[in-house]
Design a protein around this motif. Sequence first.
Motif, mmCIF file in Angstrom:
data_model
loop_
_atom_site.group_PDB
_atom_site.id
_atom_site.type_symbol
_atom_site.label_atom_id
_atom_site.label_comp_id
_atom_site.label_asym_id
_atom_site.label_seq_id
_atom_site.Cartn_x
_atom_site.Cartn_y
_atom_site.Cartn_z
ATOM 1 N N SER A 177 0.829 -1.203 0.000
ATOM 2 C CA SER A 177 0.000 0.000 0.000
ATOM 3 C C SER A 177 0.864 1.255 0.000
ATOM 4 C CB SER A 177 -0.901 0.011 1.236
ATOM 5 O OG SER A 177 -1.577 1.255 1.347
ATOM 6 N N ASN A 178 0.345 2.293 -0.637
ATOM 7 C CA ASN A 178 1.028 3.584 -0.636
ATOM 8 C C ASN A 178 0.608 4.459 0.545
ATOM 9 O OD1 ASN A 178 3.057 4.392 -2.446
ATOM 10 N ND2 ASN A 178 1.629 4.271 -4.175
ATOM 11 N N GLN A 179 -0.293 3.948 1.378
ATOM 12 C CA GLN A 179 -0.817 4.728 2.486
ATOM 13 C C GLN A 179 0.170 4.753 3.659
ATOM 14 O OE1 GLN A 179 -3.758 6.400 2.083
ATOM 15 N NE2 GLN A 179 -3.653 5.539 -0.003
ATOM 16 N N GLY A 215 8.332 5.745 -2.144
ATOM 17 C CA GLY A 215 9.125 4.576 -2.500
ATOM 18 C C GLY A 215 8.982 3.433 -1.520
ATOM 19 N N LEU A 216 9.810 2.416 -1.740
ATOM 20 C CA LEU A 216 9.811 1.236 -0.878
ATOM 21 C C LEU A 216 10.523 1.515 0.442
ATOM 22 C CD1 LEU A 216 10.785 -1.517 -3.492
ATOM 23 C CD2 LEU A 216 8.525 -1.206 -2.448
ATOM 24 N N ARG A 217 10.095 0.809 1.485
ATOM 25 C CA ARG A 217 10.817 0.822 2.747
ATOM 26 C C ARG A 217 11.997 -0.151 2.657
ATOM 27 N NH1 ARG A 217 5.208 0.475 4.817
ATOM 28 N NH2 ARG A 217 4.618 2.537 5.634
ATOM 29 N N ARG A 218 12.973 0.049 3.541
ATOM 30 C CA ARG A 218 14.129 -0.858 3.546
ATOM 31 C C ARG A 218 13.710 -2.311 3.744
ATOM 32 N NH1 ARG A 218 18.226 2.523 7.517
ATOM 33 N NH2 ARG A 218 19.135 3.895 5.931
ATOM 34 N N GLU A 219 12.801 -2.524 4.695
ATOM 35 C CA GLU A 219 12.401 -3.905 4.983
ATOM 36 C C GLU A 219 11.682 -4.540 3.801
ATOM 37 O OE1 GLU A 219 9.520 -1.160 7.350
ATOM 38 O OE2 GLU A 219 11.648 -1.232 6.773
ATOM 39 N N GLU A 220 11.019 -3.729 2.983
ATOM 40 C CA GLU A 220 10.343 -4.260 1.798
ATOM 41 C C GLU A 220 11.358 -4.663 0.735
ATOM 42 O OE1 GLU A 220 6.210 -1.652 2.343
ATOM 43 O OE2 GLU A 220 7.845 -0.901 1.083
ATOM 44 N N VAL A 221 12.389 -3.836 0.553
ATOM 45 C CA VAL A 221 13.451 -4.209 -0.384
ATOM 46 C C VAL A 221 14.105 -5.503 0.073
ATOM 47 C CG1 VAL A 221 15.667 -3.542 -1.387
ATOM 48 C CG2 VAL A 221 13.885 -1.824 -1.070
#
Length: 262
Positions: free
Chosen positions: A26-28, A34-40
């Motif tokens: 989600s962009n909320q 952008g992406l968070r570190r944990e998402e990358v």
Amino acid sequence: MTRNENVKQFLVHHRARVNPEAYGFSNQQRRVPGLRREEVAQLAAVSVSWYTWLEQGRDIRISPSAIQRIGKVLQLSPTEQAYLDALVFGSRHQPPHNAAIPREVIAMAEALSPHPAFIRRANMDILYWNAAARDQIYDWSTVPEQDRNSLKLLFINEEYQQKIHDWEQAARHSIAAFRAYYAASNHAEAFEEIVRDLVARSERFRTMWHAQAVNKVGAGNKAIIDHHGKINHYTYTALEVESAPGIFLIFYLARDPSQIAV
């Protein structure tokens, strides 16, 4: 700016430009784009702490496959991926930065007359030029040796700037190429010295440098404004000397044969 700092800035910049929705997030409720570190880290199958250390510029053990997975997540172009690989792993078997120009390369530049040709290092230091380059492109002998650098001249030399048609595009393209050469070189100090100098002397450079654009220079088009105000168009080719990696012969070919002085 060290190699680790460049890795940090590059990753942060490109992580911020990725749309999280492309990966089902989600962009909320995001403080930054952008992406968070944990998402990358999750998408690239690496630990959050490891990716955080990488992005912080710490010295850690890195595998090529991990960097490739991160690049895929960040949607890097092939050129951007090659730049990141070179930043992280460097390049091998390069001669000293101050290695002499092979005599045959100088002879080649002279033999290309009446077409402009000059010789430069990967960090864009200008080493040699033929008479046609002096007359049609620029007379580098008129500036101090420490400023005989294509990137420096674009930002700190008003006379040189006035010769470049569409200066902003040329400046951005040159910075992008400089970054690519920087990452591929084992002589980081030769590049970092130029960056430090330009950061201190040019506000426009400071702004453009942080854009994190990367591009390779092999061939292209150049428009030079001559002493009469006429715009002369050239195609150019950059050839790296196989026997002296890091040294390039740059050849300009006028689109209009009438430009050639014989």
